[in-house]
Enzyme design. Structure first.
Site, PDB file in Angstrom:
ATOM      1  N   ASN A 255      43.974 -14.062  31.959  1.00 12.82           N
ATOM      2  CA  ASN A 255      42.744 -13.262  32.011  1.00 12.82           C
ATOM      3  C   ASN A 255      41.468 -14.100  31.979  1.00 12.82           C
ATOM      4  OD1 ASN A 255      41.035 -10.718  31.323  1.00 12.82           O
ATOM      5  ND2 ASN A 255      40.700 -12.077  29.569  1.00 12.82           N
TER       6      ASN A 255
ATOM      7  N   LYS B 182      38.046 -15.491  42.965  1.00  8.91           N
ATOM      8  CA  LYS B 182      38.802 -14.252  42.727  1.00  8.91           C
ATOM      9  C   LYS B 182      39.620 -13.835  43.957  1.00  8.91           C
ATOM     10  CE  LYS B 182      37.648 -13.782  38.446  1.00  8.91           C
ATOM     11  NZ  LYS B 182      38.622 -13.803  37.365  1.00  8.91           N
TER      12      LYS B 182
ATOM     13  N   LYS C 136      51.975 -21.075  36.640  1.00 12.42           N
ATOM     14  CA  LYS C 136      53.037 -22.074  36.810  1.00 12.42           C
ATOM     15  C   LYS C 136      53.859 -22.273  35.529  1.00 12.42           C
ATOM     16  CE  LYS C 136      53.696 -27.018  37.555  1.00 12.42           C
ATOM     17  NZ  LYS C 136      53.183 -28.275  38.094  1.00 12.42           N
TER      18      LYS C 136
ATOM     19  N   THR D  39      31.268  -5.701  29.495  1.00 16.49           N
ATOM     20  CA  THR D  39      31.590  -6.821  28.603  1.00 16.49           C
ATOM     21  C   THR D  39      30.425  -7.807  28.648  1.00 16.49           C
ATOM     22  OG1 THR D  39      32.556  -8.193  30.330  1.00 16.49           O
ATOM     23  CG2 THR D  39      34.047  -6.625  29.258  1.00 16.49           C
TER      24      THR D  39
ATOM     25  N   ILE E 246      37.730  -7.931  28.046  1.00 18.59           N
ATOM     26  CA  ILE E 246      38.959  -7.367  28.621  1.00 18.59           C
ATOM     27  C   ILE E 246      40.201  -7.987  27.972  1.00 18.59           C
ATOM     28  CG2 ILE E 246      40.310  -7.246  30.763  1.00 18.59           C
ATOM     29  CD1 ILE E 246      37.590  -7.030  32.280  1.00 18.59           C
TER      30      ILE E 246
ATOM     31  N   TYR F 247      32.256 -17.432  42.421  1.00 18.17           N
ATOM     32  CA  TYR F 247      33.084 -16.483  41.662  1.00 18.17           C
ATOM     33  C   TYR F 247      33.949 -15.669  42.628  1.00 18.17           C
ATOM     34  CZ  TYR F 247      34.202 -12.601  38.480  1.00 18.17           C
ATOM     35  OH  TYR F 247      34.849 -11.653  37.721  1.00 18.17           O
TER      36      TYR F 247
HETATM   37  P1  NAD Z   1      34.167 -12.189  28.915  1.00 18.15           P
HETATM   38  O1  NAD Z   1      33.167 -13.234  29.294  1.00 18.15           O
HETATM   39  O2  NAD Z   1      33.791 -11.121  27.991  1.00 18.15           O
HETATM   40  O3  NAD Z   1      35.494 -12.882  28.357  1.00 18.15           O
HETATM   41  C1  NAD Z   1      36.084 -13.980  29.004  1.00 18.15           C
HETATM   42  C2  NAD Z   1      36.793 -14.824  27.964  1.00 18.15           C
HETATM   43  O4  NAD Z   1      37.404 -15.939  28.634  1.00 18.15           O
HETATM   44  C3  NAD Z   1      35.805 -15.406  26.946  1.00 18.15           C
HETATM   45  O5  NAD Z   1      36.248 -15.134  25.617  1.00 18.15           O
HETATM   46  C4  NAD Z   1      35.793 -16.890  27.262  1.00 18.15           C
HETATM   47  O6  NAD Z   1      35.547 -17.729  26.151  1.00 18.15           O
HETATM   48  C5  NAD Z   1      37.201 -17.091  27.828  1.00 18.15           C
HETATM   49  N1  NAD Z   1      37.270 -18.325  28.623  1.00 18.15           N
HETATM   50  C6  NAD Z   1      36.367 -18.796  29.505  1.00 18.15           C
HETATM   51  N2  NAD Z   1      36.755 -19.991  29.978  1.00 18.15           N
HETATM   52  C7  NAD Z   1      37.931 -20.283  29.374  1.00 18.15           C
HETATM   53  C8  NAD Z   1      38.808 -21.375  29.448  1.00 18.15           C
HETATM   54  N3  NAD Z   1      38.551 -22.427  30.238  1.00 18.15           N
HETATM   55  N4  NAD Z   1      39.926 -21.353  28.682  1.00 18.15           N
HETATM   56  C9  NAD Z   1      40.217 -20.299  27.871  1.00 18.15           C
HETATM   57  N5  NAD Z   1      39.404 -19.227  27.766  1.00 18.15           N
HETATM   58  C10 NAD Z   1      38.269 -19.222  28.514  1.00 18.15           C
HETATM   59  O7  NAD Z   1      34.673 -11.598  30.327  1.00 18.15           O
HETATM   60  P2  NAD Z   1      35.481 -10.260  30.663  1.00 18.15           P
HETATM   61  O8  NAD Z   1      34.543  -9.332  31.305  1.00 18.15           O
HETATM   62  O9  NAD Z   1      36.303  -9.839  29.516  1.00 18.15           O
HETATM   63  O10 NAD Z   1      36.419 -10.803  31.849  1.00 18.15           O
HETATM   64  C11 NAD Z   1      37.806 -11.075  31.690  1.00 18.15           C
HETATM   65  C12 NAD Z   1      38.382 -11.395  33.071  1.00 18.15           C
HETATM   66  O11 NAD Z   1      38.205 -10.272  33.928  1.00 18.15           O
HETATM   67  C13 NAD Z   1      37.676 -12.566  33.768  1.00 18.15           C
HETATM   68  O12 NAD Z   1      38.615 -13.325  34.500  1.00 18.15           O
HETATM   69  C14 NAD Z   1      36.713 -11.869  34.700  1.00 18.15           C
HETATM   70  O13 NAD Z   1      36.362 -12.681  35.796  1.00 18.15           O
HETATM   71  C15 NAD Z   1      37.510 -10.659  35.103  1.00 18.15           C
HETATM   72  N6  NAD Z   1      36.683  -9.554  35.587  1.00 18.15           N
HETATM   73  C16 NAD Z   1      35.762  -8.957  34.764  1.00 18.15           C
HETATM   74  C17 NAD Z   1      34.988  -7.905  35.283  1.00 18.15           C
HETATM   75  C18 NAD Z   1      33.976  -7.165  34.440  1.00 18.15           C
HETATM   76  O14 NAD Z   1      33.328  -6.262  34.984  1.00 18.15           O
HETATM   77  N7  NAD Z   1      33.774  -7.484  33.172  1.00 18.15           N
HETATM   78  C19 NAD Z   1      35.150  -7.497  36.595  1.00 18.15           C
HETATM   79  C20 NAD Z   1      36.084  -8.152  37.385  1.00 18.15           C
HETATM   80  C21 NAD Z   1      36.851  -9.179  36.880  1.00 18.15           C
END
Ligand code: NAD
Length: 261
Positions: A94, A164, A127, A195, A20, A160
Protein backbone atom coordinates in the site's frame (compact mmCIF):
# COMPACT_ATOMS: atom_id res chain seq x y z
CA UNK A 1 -6.54 -21.90 -10.21
CA UNK A 2 -6.66 -21.06 -6.51
CA UNK A 3 -9.39 -22.81 -4.60
CA UNK A 4 -11.84 -21.72 -1.93
CA UNK A 5 -10.10 -24.00 0.56
CA UNK A 6 -7.20 -21.55 0.99
CA UNK A 7 -7.84 -19.58 4.19
CA UNK A 8 -5.55 -16.57 4.71
CA UNK A 9 -4.41 -16.17 8.31
CA UNK A 10 -1.60 -13.55 8.26
CA UNK A 11 -1.46 -10.27 6.32
CA UNK A 12 1.23 -7.61 5.96
CA UNK A 13 0.32 -4.04 5.05
CA UNK A 14 2.92 -1.44 4.07
CA UNK A 15 2.41 2.26 4.74
CA UNK A 16 0.03 1.30 7.54
CA UNK A 17 0.68 4.04 10.11
CA UNK A 18 -2.20 6.12 8.76
CA UNK A 19 -4.69 6.64 5.95
CA UNK A 20 -5.72 3.75 3.72
CA UNK A 21 -3.04 1.36 5.07
CA UNK A 22 -4.20 1.79 8.67
CA UNK A 23 -7.84 1.24 7.64
CA UNK A 24 -6.88 -1.97 5.79
CA UNK A 25 -4.88 -3.24 8.79
CA UNK A 26 -7.78 -2.71 11.20
CA UNK A 27 -10.33 -4.16 8.79
CA UNK A 28 -8.28 -7.33 8.24
CA UNK A 29 -7.90 -7.68 12.02
CA UNK A 30 -11.69 -7.42 12.27
CA UNK A 31 -11.89 -10.19 9.66
CA UNK A 32 -9.86 -12.44 11.98
CA UNK A 33 -6.36 -12.16 10.49
CA UNK A 34 -3.15 -11.56 12.39
CA UNK A 35 -1.55 -8.46 10.93
CA UNK A 36 1.97 -7.19 10.28
CA UNK A 37 2.19 -3.44 9.72
CA UNK A 38 4.98 -1.41 8.18
CA UNK A 39 5.90 2.22 7.75
CA UNK A 40 8.98 4.46 7.71
CA UNK A 41 10.86 5.41 10.88
CA UNK A 42 9.34 8.91 11.06
CA UNK A 43 5.92 7.27 11.59
CA UNK A 44 7.04 4.76 14.24
CA UNK A 45 4.83 6.20 16.98
CA UNK A 46 1.68 6.13 14.86
CA UNK A 47 2.54 2.60 13.74
CA UNK A 48 2.75 1.48 17.39
CA UNK A 49 -0.73 2.90 17.93
CA UNK A 50 -2.01 0.79 15.03
CA UNK A 51 -0.40 -2.29 16.61
CA UNK A 52 -2.28 -1.55 19.85
CA UNK A 53 -5.54 -1.13 17.92
CA UNK A 54 -5.03 -4.52 16.22
CA UNK A 55 -4.24 -6.21 19.54
CA UNK A 56 -7.32 -4.61 21.10
CA UNK A 57 -9.30 -6.53 18.46
CA UNK A 58 -7.88 -9.77 19.84
CA UNK A 59 -5.44 -10.40 16.98
CA UNK A 60 -1.67 -10.72 16.96
CA UNK A 61 0.27 -7.83 15.45
CA UNK A 62 3.83 -7.16 14.43
CA UNK A 63 5.29 -3.82 13.37
CA UNK A 64 8.29 -3.49 11.09
CA UNK A 65 9.96 -0.20 10.29
CA UNK A 66 11.28 -0.39 6.73
CA UNK A 67 11.63 1.68 3.59
CA UNK A 68 9.85 -0.39 0.91
CA UNK A 69 12.12 0.98 -1.79
CA UNK A 70 15.19 -0.71 -0.25
CA UNK A 71 15.55 -4.36 -1.25
CA UNK A 72 17.31 -5.60 1.87
CA UNK A 73 14.74 -3.88 4.09
CA UNK A 74 11.81 -5.49 2.25
CA UNK A 75 13.45 -8.91 2.49
CA UNK A 76 14.08 -8.43 6.23
CA UNK A 77 10.54 -7.08 6.76
CA UNK A 78 8.94 -10.21 5.32
CA UNK A 79 11.28 -12.47 7.29
CA UNK A 80 10.44 -10.57 10.50
CA UNK A 81 6.69 -10.94 9.97
CA UNK A 82 7.01 -14.65 9.20
CA UNK A 83 9.15 -15.14 12.29
CA UNK A 84 6.68 -13.28 14.54
CA UNK A 85 3.35 -14.36 13.03
CA UNK A 86 4.31 -17.74 11.54
CA UNK A 87 3.57 -17.22 7.84
CA UNK A 88 2.47 -14.71 5.20
CA UNK A 89 -0.79 -15.22 3.31
CA UNK A 90 -1.71 -11.71 2.15
CA UNK A 91 0.66 -8.91 1.13
CA UNK A 92 -0.88 -5.45 0.76
CA UNK A 93 1.73 -3.23 -0.94
CA UNK A 94 0.00 0.00 0.00
CA UNK A 95 2.87 2.45 0.71
CA UNK A 96 3.12 5.30 -1.76
CA UNK A 97 4.03 8.94 -2.16
CA UNK A 98 2.57 11.70 -4.35
CA UNK A 99 4.39 13.83 -6.89
CA UNK A 100 4.08 17.55 -7.39
CA UNK A 101 4.40 20.05 -10.20
CA UNK A 102 4.12 20.01 -13.97
CA UNK A 103 6.31 17.69 -15.99
CA UNK A 104 8.37 20.65 -17.17
CA UNK A 105 9.12 21.47 -13.53
CA UNK A 106 9.93 17.84 -12.66
CA UNK A 107 13.56 17.12 -11.83
CA UNK A 108 15.15 13.75 -12.51
CA UNK A 109 15.61 13.42 -8.73
CA UNK A 110 11.89 13.92 -8.04
CA UNK A 111 10.92 11.50 -10.84
CA UNK A 112 13.35 8.87 -9.55
CA UNK A 113 12.14 9.20 -5.97
CA UNK A 114 8.46 8.73 -6.88
CA UNK A 115 9.33 5.77 -9.11
CA UNK A 116 11.57 4.34 -6.41
CA UNK A 117 8.90 4.27 -3.70
CA UNK A 118 5.78 3.61 -5.79
CA UNK A 119 7.25 1.45 -8.56
CA UNK A 120 10.30 -0.29 -7.15
CA UNK A 121 8.76 -0.46 -3.65
CA UNK A 122 5.68 -2.27 -4.95
CA UNK A 123 7.80 -4.56 -7.14
CA UNK A 124 9.97 -5.57 -4.18
CA UNK A 125 6.96 -6.24 -1.93
CA UNK A 126 5.34 -8.31 -4.69
CA UNK A 127 8.57 -10.23 -5.33
CA UNK A 128 9.52 -11.17 -1.78
CA UNK A 129 5.92 -11.89 -0.76
CA UNK A 130 5.56 -14.17 -3.79
CA UNK A 131 8.75 -16.02 -2.88
CA UNK A 132 7.50 -16.61 0.67
CA UNK A 133 4.04 -17.74 -0.50
CA UNK A 134 5.51 -20.11 -3.10
CA UNK A 135 7.72 -21.57 -0.36
CA UNK A 136 4.68 -22.10 1.89
CA UNK A 137 3.00 -23.86 -1.03
CA UNK A 138 -0.67 -23.25 -0.33
CA UNK A 139 -1.58 -20.08 -2.22
CA UNK A 140 -1.81 -16.45 -1.28
CA UNK A 141 -3.06 -12.96 -1.97
CA UNK A 142 -0.94 -10.07 -3.28
CA UNK A 143 -2.58 -6.66 -3.57
CA UNK A 144 -1.13 -3.32 -4.73
CA UNK A 145 -2.16 0.32 -4.62
CA UNK A 146 -2.81 1.78 -8.05
CA UNK A 147 -5.08 4.80 -8.42
CA UNK A 148 -7.77 6.39 -10.53
CA UNK A 149 -4.70 8.27 -11.81
CA UNK A 150 -3.25 4.89 -12.75
CA UNK A 151 -6.04 4.56 -15.30
CA UNK A 152 -6.26 8.10 -16.71
CA UNK A 153 -3.77 10.97 -16.94
CA UNK A 154 -3.82 14.00 -14.67
CA UNK A 155 -2.17 17.37 -15.04
CA UNK A 156 0.66 18.25 -12.61
CA UNK A 157 0.83 14.63 -11.41
CA UNK A 158 2.80 12.93 -14.22
CA UNK A 159 5.39 10.99 -12.14
CA UNK A 160 2.71 9.75 -9.72
CA UNK A 161 0.43 8.87 -12.64
CA UNK A 162 3.18 6.95 -14.46
CA UNK A 163 4.07 5.04 -11.29
CA UNK A 164 0.44 4.04 -10.72
CA UNK A 165 0.04 2.91 -14.37
CA UNK A 166 3.14 0.78 -13.74
CA UNK A 167 1.46 -0.93 -10.80
CA UNK A 168 -1.38 -2.09 -13.05
CA UNK A 169 1.12 -3.65 -15.47
CA UNK A 170 3.03 -5.26 -12.64
CA UNK A 171 -0.19 -6.64 -11.18
CA UNK A 172 -1.40 -8.18 -14.45
CA UNK A 173 2.00 -9.69 -15.20
CA UNK A 174 2.56 -11.21 -11.76
CA UNK A 175 -0.99 -12.58 -11.73
CA UNK A 176 -0.10 -14.62 -14.83
CA UNK A 177 3.17 -15.83 -13.32
CA UNK A 178 1.60 -16.88 -10.02
CA UNK A 179 -1.57 -18.60 -11.24
CA UNK A 180 0.08 -22.02 -11.03
CA UNK A 181 0.84 -21.33 -7.36
CA UNK A 182 -2.77 -20.43 -6.45
CA UNK A 183 -1.70 -16.87 -5.61
CA UNK A 184 -3.99 -14.10 -6.83
CA UNK A 185 -2.57 -10.65 -7.62
CA UNK A 186 -4.84 -7.62 -7.79
CA UNK A 187 -4.75 -3.86 -7.16
CA UNK A 188 -7.14 -1.20 -5.96
CA UNK A 189 -7.62 2.09 -7.79
CA UNK A 190 -9.07 4.62 -5.35
CA UNK A 191 -10.60 7.89 -6.44
CA UNK A 192 -10.56 10.71 -3.93
CA UNK A 193 -10.04 9.25 -0.46
CA UNK A 194 -9.77 11.72 2.41
CA UNK A 195 -6.27 11.11 3.83
CA UNK A 196 -3.17 13.21 4.38
CA UNK A 197 -2.16 12.50 0.78
CA UNK A 198 -5.17 14.31 -0.66
CA UNK A 199 -5.06 17.32 1.69
CA UNK A 200 -3.26 20.29 0.16
CA UNK A 201 -2.38 23.71 1.61
CA UNK A 202 -4.01 25.20 -1.52
CA UNK A 203 -7.39 23.53 -0.85
CA UNK A 204 -8.87 26.71 0.62
CA UNK A 205 -7.65 28.75 -2.35
CA UNK A 206 -9.49 26.38 -4.69
CA UNK A 207 -12.70 27.23 -2.88
CA UNK A 208 -13.24 24.07 -0.93
CA UNK A 209 -12.25 21.80 1.86
CA UNK A 210 -9.96 18.75 1.84
CA UNK A 211 -9.42 17.51 -1.74
CA UNK A 212 -10.36 20.74 -3.55
CA UNK A 213 -6.91 21.14 -5.17
CA UNK A 214 -6.98 17.60 -6.50
CA UNK A 215 -10.49 18.08 -7.86
CA UNK A 216 -9.28 21.19 -9.69
CA UNK A 217 -6.38 19.24 -11.22
CA UNK A 218 -8.78 16.48 -12.29
CA UNK A 219 -11.22 19.02 -13.76
CA UNK A 220 -14.12 17.65 -11.71
CA UNK A 221 -16.64 19.69 -9.69
CA UNK A 222 -16.13 20.40 -6.00
CA UNK A 223 -19.09 18.21 -5.07
CA UNK A 224 -17.63 15.12 -6.85
CA UNK A 225 -17.62 11.84 -4.90
CA UNK A 226 -15.12 11.42 -2.07
CA UNK A 227 -14.92 8.97 0.82
CA UNK A 228 -12.91 7.85 3.83
CA UNK A 229 -10.34 5.00 3.69
CA UNK A 230 -12.88 2.35 4.77
CA UNK A 231 -14.23 2.02 1.21
CA UNK A 232 -10.81 0.76 0.11
CA UNK A 233 -10.36 -1.46 3.17
CA UNK A 234 -13.65 -3.11 2.30
CA UNK A 235 -12.52 -4.09 -1.24
CA UNK A 236 -9.23 -5.42 0.17
CA UNK A 237 -11.12 -7.47 2.77
CA UNK A 238 -13.04 -9.09 -0.08
CA UNK A 239 -9.96 -9.76 -2.21
CA UNK A 240 -8.28 -11.51 0.72
CA UNK A 241 -11.21 -13.85 1.36
CA UNK A 242 -11.15 -17.48 0.17
CA UNK A 243 -14.19 -16.80 -2.06
CA UNK A 244 -12.18 -14.24 -4.09
CA UNK A 245 -10.02 -17.02 -5.57
CA UNK A 246 -11.47 -16.40 -9.07
CA UNK A 247 -10.44 -12.70 -9.19
CA UNK A 248 -6.87 -12.12 -10.34
CA UNK A 249 -4.92 -9.67 -12.51
CA UNK A 250 -7.53 -6.98 -11.86
CA UNK A 251 -7.28 -3.35 -10.82
CA UNK A 252 -10.55 -2.54 -9.10
CA UNK A 253 -11.81 1.04 -9.11
CA UNK A 254 -13.10 2.36 -5.79
CA UNK A 255 -13.96 5.91 -6.75
CA UNK A 256 -17.70 6.52 -6.38
CA UNK A 257 -17.96 6.80 -10.17
CA UNK A 258 -15.43 9.63 -10.43
CA UNK A 259 -13.41 8.01 -13.23
CA UNK A 260 -16.11 7.77 -15.90
CA UNK A 261 -17.03 11.45 -15.48
P1 NAD B 1 -0.93 8.55 3.22
O1 NAD B 1 0.10 9.55 2.80
O2 NAD B 1 -1.95 8.91 4.20
O3 NAD B 1 -0.20 7.22 3.73
C1 NAD B 1 0.86 6.64 3.02
C2 NAD B 1 1.76 5.92 4.01
O4 NAD B 1 2.84 5.32 3.28
C3 NAD B 1 2.39 6.90 5.01
O5 NAD B 1 2.19 6.44 6.35
C4 NAD B 1 3.86 6.92 4.62
O6 NAD B 1 4.75 7.16 5.69
C5 NAD B 1 4.03 5.51 4.03
N1 NAD B 1 5.22 5.45 3.17
C6 NAD B 1 5.65 6.37 2.28
N2 NAD B 1 6.82 5.98 1.74
C7 NAD B 1 7.14 4.80 2.32
C8 NAD B 1 8.23 3.93 2.18
N3 NAD B 1 9.24 4.19 1.34
N4 NAD B 1 8.25 2.80 2.94
C9 NAD B 1 7.24 2.50 3.80
N5 NAD B 1 6.17 3.31 3.96
C10 NAD B 1 6.12 4.46 3.23
O7 NAD B 1 -1.59 8.05 1.84
P2 NAD B 1 -2.94 7.25 1.56
O8 NAD B 1 -3.90 8.19 0.98
O9 NAD B 1 -3.30 6.41 2.72
O10 NAD B 1 -2.46 6.32 0.34
C11 NAD B 1 -2.17 4.93 0.47
C12 NAD B 1 -1.92 4.37 -0.93
O11 NAD B 1 -3.09 4.55 -1.72
C13 NAD B 1 -0.79 5.08 -1.68
O12 NAD B 1 -0.07 4.15 -2.45
C14 NAD B 1 -1.54 6.05 -2.56
O13 NAD B 1 -0.78 6.41 -3.70
C15 NAD B 1 -2.76 5.26 -2.91
N6 NAD B 1 -3.89 6.08 -3.33
C16 NAD B 1 -4.45 7.00 -2.47
C17 NAD B 1 -5.53 7.77 -2.93
C18 NAD B 1 -6.23 8.78 -2.04
O14 NAD B 1 -7.16 9.43 -2.53
N7 NAD B 1 -5.84 8.97 -0.79
C19 NAD B 1 -6.00 7.62 -4.22
C20 NAD B 1 -5.39 6.70 -5.05
C21 NAD B 1 -4.33 5.93 -4.60
Amino acid sequence: MASVSFVPRVALITGAAKGIGRAIALRLADEGLDVGVNDVASNAERLSEVVEEIQARGRQASSVIADVSEESQVKDMIEAVVEKLGRLDAMIANAGIPSKGSLIETSVEHWDNVMKVNGRGTMLCYKYAAMQMIKQGNGGRIIGASSMIGIRGAQRLAPYCASKFAIRGLTQSLALELMEHNITVNAYAPGLILTDMTANPLDAAFGGAHGATLKALLNVPLDSPEAGPDVVASIVAYLVKPEAYFVTGQTLSVDGGLLPR
